[in-house]
Motif scaffolding. Structure first.
Motif, mmCIF file in Angstrom:
data_model
loop_
_atom_site.group_PDB
_atom_site.id
_atom_site.type_symbol
_atom_site.label_atom_id
_atom_site.label_comp_id
_atom_site.label_asym_id
_atom_site.label_seq_id
_atom_site.Cartn_x
_atom_site.Cartn_y
_atom_site.Cartn_z
ATOM 1 N N VAL A 175 -0.481 -16.979 -11.553
ATOM 2 C CA VAL A 175 -1.494 -17.079 -12.363
ATOM 3 C C VAL A 175 -0.858 -18.148 -13.907
ATOM 4 O O VAL A 175 0.087 -18.162 -14.388
ATOM 5 C CB VAL A 175 -1.781 -15.891 -13.913
ATOM 6 C CG1 VAL A 175 -2.966 -15.545 -13.873
ATOM 7 C CG2 VAL A 175 -1.485 -14.299 -12.391
ATOM 8 N N GLU A 182 0.871 -13.611 -6.774
ATOM 9 C CA GLU A 182 2.224 -13.448 -6.755
ATOM 10 C C GLU A 182 2.662 -14.848 -5.981
ATOM 11 O O GLU A 182 3.201 -14.652 -5.456
ATOM 12 C CB GLU A 182 2.608 -12.357 -6.207
ATOM 13 C CG GLU A 182 4.031 -11.755 -5.733
ATOM 14 C CD GLU A 182 5.145 -11.841 -7.305
ATOM 15 O OE1 GLU A 182 4.904 -11.057 -7.740
ATOM 16 O OE2 GLU A 182 5.553 -12.474 -8.048
ATOM 17 N N ALA A 198 9.194 2.826 -13.111
ATOM 18 C CA ALA A 198 8.791 2.390 -11.542
ATOM 19 C C ALA A 198 8.401 4.106 -11.889
ATOM 20 O O ALA A 198 6.922 4.082 -10.935
ATOM 21 C CB ALA A 198 9.855 1.997 -10.781
ATOM 22 N N ALA A 199 8.906 5.090 -12.067
ATOM 23 C CA ALA A 199 8.148 6.337 -12.135
ATOM 24 C C ALA A 199 7.001 6.510 -12.701
ATOM 25 O O ALA A 199 6.139 7.416 -12.583
ATOM 26 C CB ALA A 199 9.332 7.260 -12.696
ATOM 27 N N GLN A 256 14.012 -2.796 -7.672
ATOM 28 C CA GLN A 256 14.868 -3.431 -9.533
ATOM 29 C C GLN A 256 15.929 -2.479 -9.422
ATOM 30 O O GLN A 256 17.128 -1.808 -10.669
ATOM 31 C CB GLN A 256 14.443 -3.237 -11.096
ATOM 32 C CG GLN A 256 13.324 -4.768 -10.094
ATOM 33 C CD GLN A 256 12.508 -5.210 -11.327
ATOM 34 O OE1 GLN A 256 12.579 -4.560 -12.270
ATOM 35 N NE2 GLN A 256 11.058 -5.685 -11.047
ATOM 36 N N ASN A 297 4.866 -10.942 -20.629
ATOM 37 C CA ASN A 297 4.162 -11.793 -20.056
ATOM 38 C C ASN A 297 3.950 -13.300 -20.837
ATOM 39 O O ASN A 297 3.227 -12.654 -21.897
ATOM 40 C CB ASN A 297 3.783 -11.124 -19.243
ATOM 41 C CG ASN A 297 2.957 -12.354 -17.994
ATOM 42 O OD1 ASN A 297 2.712 -12.997 -17.602
ATOM 43 N ND2 ASN A 297 4.099 -11.862 -16.536
ATOM 44 N N LYS A 336 18.487 9.971 -6.396
ATOM 45 C CA LYS A 336 18.306 8.183 -7.038
ATOM 46 C C LYS A 336 18.311 6.868 -6.026
ATOM 47 O O LYS A 336 17.830 5.915 -6.183
ATOM 48 C CB LYS A 336 19.346 8.152 -8.201
ATOM 49 C CG LYS A 336 20.219 7.292 -8.579
ATOM 50 C CD LYS A 336 18.649 6.170 -9.005
ATOM 51 C CE LYS A 336 19.395 4.940 -9.322
ATOM 52 N NZ LYS A 336 18.021 3.725 -10.109
ATOM 53 N N ASP A 393 5.157 -2.094 -16.878
ATOM 54 C CA ASP A 393 5.201 -2.593 -17.567
ATOM 55 C C ASP A 393 5.305 -3.832 -18.761
ATOM 56 O O ASP A 393 5.045 -4.165 -19.946
ATOM 57 C CB ASP A 393 6.258 -3.860 -16.817
ATOM 58 C CG ASP A 393 7.026 -2.359 -16.723
ATOM 59 O OD1 ASP A 393 7.568 -1.335 -16.520
ATOM 60 O OD2 ASP A 393 8.784 -3.228 -15.638
ATOM 61 N N SER A 445 5.925 -3.916 -8.364
ATOM 62 C CA SER A 445 5.879 -2.487 -8.339
ATOM 63 C C SER A 445 4.018 -2.234 -8.277
ATOM 64 O O SER A 445 3.763 -1.321 -7.519
ATOM 65 C CB SER A 445 6.136 -1.604 -9.003
ATOM 66 O OG SER A 445 7.731 -1.716 -9.356
ATOM 67 N N GLY A 446 3.927 -2.673 -9.514
ATOM 68 C CA GLY A 446 2.540 -1.427 -9.672
ATOM 69 C C GLY A 446 1.267 -2.961 -8.912
ATOM 70 O O GLY A 446 0.408 -1.902 -8.297
#
Ligand code: FAD
Ligand code: UQ1
Length: 412
Positions: free
Chosen positions: A78, A35, A308-309, A43, A263, A380, A298, A13-14
């Protein structure tokens, strides 16, 4: 050696959101995103997939279709970030250098930390599901459909999580499904959470307590899932206020929210704080030690609920921060910690929690959002996916902040 003005790590998302924004600012040829996954997932819809209200196919699109055209997609993971030499090393042996780095690597799920949890292939047989991954979300729906009688048990781990409401949304939907199918009289719905509260913001927690009482749902606080004895259909919880004391729950359905952590690539780098999260300024999202490094979502140590918001609200701030850093100006727009959690309480109702760093409600609409509403369910289930794919991921949706101000004109 390849070089880009901006490298974005992670195409979730980010990462996709910031790739789109950086393309607009600097031109596609100056931006790369790293990625490994061929698919990108929305999600938040998994809550509804686990309850059988949406299909899993609707949650995914090829990564190739969400990477902004012209932006370089490095199809690899990565391996290592070296902020002292401004380089990253990837799994396919590439070394790439950058002028600016945006880290959006998300968090890591740790199903393996729950002792005895069987292989995912066997989850249907053992009546286990989990809305937290694409491999496990449909197992939740299987367990719901196969439910005959007994305990439906839901867990919440003793770690930071993403979307802190999701572990209980599926519990409300299960309760509703069992009522709809006439099985509720022969069921106990049990929510065992590691937290000392039902929800972190009092206004919404109060509303949720009313709901669990009225629906005869059992809530046990400070209970942490540590073991699953699948062949006996038993889940073992530890009492966090009295470590060593365990309680065994027999189950007919078990929904697992896995422990989560930073991560590993971030954790193993110079960019991490002591706990392993990306160490960024909580107002500007600029890294606290490396001024040409930024973070979103995250993977960061921003002290707000991971959603995500939140990514949406952070993206507009980070866009502005980077513009100012590029001009050698001091960043001035400040992230207030905005985050949101649409608490699905039934197949047609949602409580829309929205709040900031202070844990105070920060509601977009000039109505009481702690009430269950079908309008918010519609938002939603049907509006948010469009806002995500066509607004957020294209770099056009920076959160509801500006709309909140308009909608509250003359009301406060
Ligand atoms: P992600 O979107 O998870 O992206 C991280 C990316 O990094 C992934 O694509 C991953 O493949 C990649 N990556 C990982 N390691 C590497 C590596 N070494 N190299 C390269 N790439 C790597 N949010 C809401 O706002 N509302 C909701 O209702 C909501 N409900 C949710 C319900 C569920 C069941 C779940 C699971 C989440 C929900 N969320 C919700 C949370 C939301 O999905 C996340 O907060 C959001 O996706 C975070 O974005 P991100 O970019 O930080 O991480
Ligand atoms: C939001 O912006 C967002 O990201 C696109 C979500 O993720 C799916 C959300 O769940 C919510 C609630 C928001 C906030 C948006 C509004 C209109 C309140």
């Amino acid at each position: 050696k390849e070089h880009y003005k901006v490298i974005v790590l992670g195409g979730g998302s980010g990462g996709i959101t910031m790739s789109a924004r950086m393309k607009r600012k600097l031109g596609a040829e100056n931006v790369a995103v790293v990625e490994p996954s061929e698919m990108h997932y929305y999600q938040p819809i998994w809550t509804l997939v686990g309850a059988g209200a949406k299909g899993v196919a609707s949650s995914g699109r090829p990564t190739a279709s969400v990477v902004p055209s012209g932006v370089k997609w490095v199809r690899s993971r990565v391996q290592e970030i070296n902020p002292d030499t401004n380089t990253v090393r990837t799994g396919n042996g590439m070394e790439i250098s950058y002028q600016y780095l945006i880290v959006a690597l998300g968090l890591q799920l740790h199903y393996e930390k729950i002792k005895g949890l069987p292989e995912i292939e066997d989850w249907v047989k053992f009546k286990i599901g989990s809305n937290y991954s694409v491999q496990t979300v449909e197992k939740t729906w299987s367990a719901l459909q196969n439910f005959k009688e007994g305990n439906a048990v839901f867990s919440f781990p003793n770690t930071p999580v993403k979307c802190a409401g999701a572990p209980q949304k599926i519990m409300y939907l299960t309760d509703a499904y069992l009522r709809k199918t006439g099985k509720r009289a022969k069921a106990n719905v049990v929510y065992n959470t590691s937290l000392p509260v039902l929800f972190g913001v009092k206004k919404y927690a109060d509303a949720l307590w009313e709901i669990v009482k009225s629906r005869d749902i059992q809530v046990n606080l400070r209970q942490n899932l540590i073991e699953v004895r699948a062949d006996k259909q038993e889940a073992v919880f530890e009492n966090l206020d009295n470590p060593g004391e365990t309680k065994v729950f027999e189950y007919e359905m078990l929904h697992v929210t896995p422990p989560m952590g930073p991560n590993p690539v971030v954790k193993g780098s110079l960019l991490a704080d002591e706990a392993g999260w990306l160490d960024v300024n909580k107002e500007t999202l600029q890294h606290n030690k490396y001024p040409n490094v930024f973070g979103i979502g995250d993977c960061t140590n921003l002290p707000t609920s991971k959603t995500a918001a939140a990514v949406a609200a952070q993206s507009s701030i980070l866009d502005r921060t980077i513009s100012q850093v590029l001009k050698n100006e001091k960043p001035d727009r400040k992230y207030d910690g905005y985050t949101s959690c649409p608490l699905v309480t039934n197949y047609n109702t949602v409580i829309l929690a929205e709040f900031d760093y202070s844990g105070q409600p920060l509601e977009t609409f000039p109505i009481d959002q702690s009430k269950e509403r079908w309008t918010m369910y519609h938002m939603k289930a049907d509006v948010m996916p469009h806002l995500y794919w066509h607004g957020l991921l294209k770099g056009f949706w920076g959160g509801p902040g500006p709309y909140r101000k308009i909608m509250h004109l003359g009301m406060k």
